[in-house]
Scaffold this active site. Structure first.
Site, short mmCIF file in Angstrom:
data_model
loop_
_atom_site.label_atom_id
_atom_site.label_comp_id
_atom_site.label_asym_id
_atom_site.label_seq_id
_atom_site.Cartn_x
_atom_site.Cartn_y
_atom_site.Cartn_z
N ARG A 171 30.10 10.78 -7.24
CA ARG A 171 30.00 9.36 -7.95
C ARG A 171 28.57 9.53 -8.59
O ARG A 171 27.67 9.53 -8.33
CB ARG A 171 29.99 8.39 -7.00
N HIS A 201 25.54 0.47 -13.94
CA HIS A 201 24.75 0.46 -12.63
C HIS A 201 23.33 0.00 -12.72
O HIS A 201 22.41 0.92 -12.79
CB HIS A 201 24.61 1.88 -11.82
N GLU A 236 28.05 -3.31 -7.98
CA GLU A 236 27.21 -4.50 -7.32
C GLU A 236 26.74 -5.41 -8.06
O GLU A 236 25.67 -5.68 -8.35
CB GLU A 236 26.06 -3.82 -6.47
N ASN A 260 30.10 -0.90 -0.88
CA ASN A 260 28.86 -0.56 -0.67
C ASN A 260 28.38 -1.16 0.61
O ASN A 260 28.33 -2.23 0.66
CB ASN A 260 27.81 -0.31 -1.67
N TYR A 266 25.61 -1.24 3.97
CA TYR A 266 24.49 -0.87 4.54
C TYR A 266 23.88 -1.56 5.98
O TYR A 266 23.63 -0.59 6.72
CB TYR A 266 23.12 -0.65 3.50
N GLU A 302 29.44 3.60 -1.23
CA GLU A 302 27.85 3.98 -0.91
C GLU A 302 27.66 3.68 0.68
O GLU A 302 28.21 2.63 1.01
CB GLU A 302 26.87 3.18 -1.69
O1 IFM Z 1 19.77 2.60 -4.40
C1 IFM Z 1 20.72 1.57 -4.31
C2 IFM Z 1 21.80 1.76 -5.22
O2 IFM Z 1 21.41 1.69 -6.58
C3 IFM Z 1 22.83 0.52 -5.06
N1 IFM Z 1 23.06 0.35 -3.89
C4 IFM Z 1 22.19 0.09 -2.61
C5 IFM Z 1 21.22 1.23 -2.80
C6 IFM Z 1 20.24 1.35 -1.90
O3 IFM Z 1 19.39 0.29 -2.01
#
Ligand code: IFM
Length: 455
Positions: free
Chosen positions: A81, A125, A170, A296, A298, A357
């Protein structure tokens, strides 16, 4: 659970990949006709990015593309990706097309396909051509139309090689961090600008899908959202209600128009005077049928009521002391991923999902040609296990992309935070596969590709 057991919980067609984004790795900021983006300008302003770092050189991927593709192939993944830089393709955002920019992505795609990898492209992006910012950027509807033209140009020239295209990555970050908190480019701090940019981004997505489908109807089209995985900070009614408002304000602004053709009632009622003009035609354009949704993930967030704040009168509070966090200070909780996907699926009729992500920043040290990053291995293992739970539970999750292939420009943090499976020495541009990269490769290698995966 052993890695063999984990690997065999995934169906044979499940896609394992790695992800990057153009501005974070390419460098070559003014080569072959590329013009500046808002992030070039922002990162060159004093005090905006940690240590004054910029994307001028980044990982020098523009010049090292072939060897980076060999590196990706050596990790044994199925897919890569990446994002296409609008300012390479149409340097001023509208008008003249830069063939040299398209040539680069053609070579990239040929290299991906030649190595038997599946390309997952993202059109935006965060690198908006700076020239468009001068015309209002994402707060101006013109930008949505310019984006659709850019999408059509990409579909016409590269579409024969693209199997999957995400319009935006995002959009919450582009609008909220870019126009409300000012942490990201263009650094604005204004509620109306945030809401206007969110709507323009939604509109841009819909117009771009329409434009690309008209040219290449067989490609899979989608969008990538960093939906927040939210939990009330306490069992109290005030925190529960605050979590609902926070959810509408941050997630609903994107999910509601994309999947329900409307903006969340609570947001429109509370912020009506700050909302941009939204027509029913806009809403119909935004709600395009999608072939996939990228998520995505985290970290989770805990939300508490805060009546001293403006709508949504809520704030994210830190996790209890002692909770494990990454080098970003982000709580590590794989359960937040399963919670999020289950909640989204219960609310919306979603297309197939890819986790586009997921990963962690940790303080890595490269010594004697090795990087030992057991925390990242544990992070990836736990989150992949959560993904396997979802798949086994019937969620249509079709793939997982580790963020990131290699250490890169982490936006306002510059090069201070390292998310890579591969370590980058920015002085020499030497790449070193970390233990986590070896682990990921080995896990992928343990899959049962015969179609009758063991339990
Ligand atoms: O590095 C970023 C990415 O560009 C977009 N999503 C979160 C990642 C980590 O912060």
């Amino acid at each position: 659970m052993s890695d063999l057991t984990l690997a065999r919980r995934f169906p044979p067609e499940f896609v394992f990949g790695v992800a990057t984004a153009a501005f974070q790795i390419e460098g070559a900021a003014s080569e072959d006709g590329r013009k500046p983006s808002i992030w070039d300008a922002f990162s060159h302003m004093p005090g905006r990015v940690e240590n004054g770092d910029t994307g001028d050189v980044a990982c020098d991927h523009y010049h090292r593309m072939e060897s980076d593709l060999d590196l990706i192939a050596s990790l044994g993944v199925d897919a890569y990706r990446f994002s296409i830089a609008w300012p390479r393709v149409i340097p001023e955002g509208r008008g003249a097309i830069n063939d040299k920019g398209l040539d680069f992505y053609e070579r990239l795609l040929d290299g991906i396909l030649a190595r038997g990898l599946k390309p997952f492209a993202t059109l935006y992006h965060w690198d908006l051509p700076l020239e468009l910012q001068g015309r209002g950027g994402w707060t101006s509807r013109e930008t949505a139309h310019a984006f659709a033209v850019y999408a059509e140009v990409v579909a016409k020239r590269l579409g024969d090689r693209l199997s999957s295209v995400a319009t935006l990555n995002e959009p919450w970050c582009s609008s909220f961090l870019g126009h409300f908190t000012g942490e990201h480019a263009p650094g604005e701090r204004n509620l109306s600008a945030f809401l206007a940019s969110a709507h323009t981004l939604n509109l841009a997505h819909g117009l771009a899908v329409q434009a690309m489908r008209a040219v290449r109807p067989d490609t899979a089209y989608g969008i990538v959202l960093n939906a927040k995985s939210l939990h009330p900070a306490s069992a109290g009614a005030a925190d529960i209600a605050a979590t609902g408002r926070f959810d509408a304000f941050h997630n609903g602004l994107f999910f509601e128009p994309l999947f329900n053709g409307r903006y969340p009632d609570g947001v429109s009622e509370a912020l009506g005077s700050a909302m941009p003009a939204v027509t029913s035609e806009d809403l119909a354009v935004i709600r395009q049928p999608l072939d996939f949704l990228g998520i995505n993930y985290y970290t989770p967030e805990h939300v508490a009521a805060d009546p001293s704040l403006a709508y949504p009168a809520a704030r994210a509070v830190p996790p209890p002391l002692g909770t494990p966090v990454t080098d970003m200070g982000w709580e590590i909780d794989a359960g937040g991923l399963s919670h999020l996907i289950r909640q989204l699926r219960s609310r919306y009729a979603l297309p197939p999902i890819y986790i586009t992500e997921n990963g962690g920043a940790f303080r890595d040290a490269c010594a004697d040609g090795a990087v030992h990053d057991p925390e990242r291995v544990a992070y990836l293992r736990d989150h992949l296990s959560a993904v396997a739970d979802l798949v086994e539970g019937g969620s249509d999750v079709r793939g997982y992309f580790a963020w990131s292939l290699m250490d890169n420009f982490e936006w306002a943090w510059g090069y201070a935070k390292r998310f890579g499976l591969v370590h980058v020495d920015y002085a020499s541009q030497e790449r070193t596969i970390k233990d986590s990269g070896h682990w990921y490769r080995d896990l992928i290698g343990l899959r049962d590709r015969s179609g009758d995966a063991a339990a």
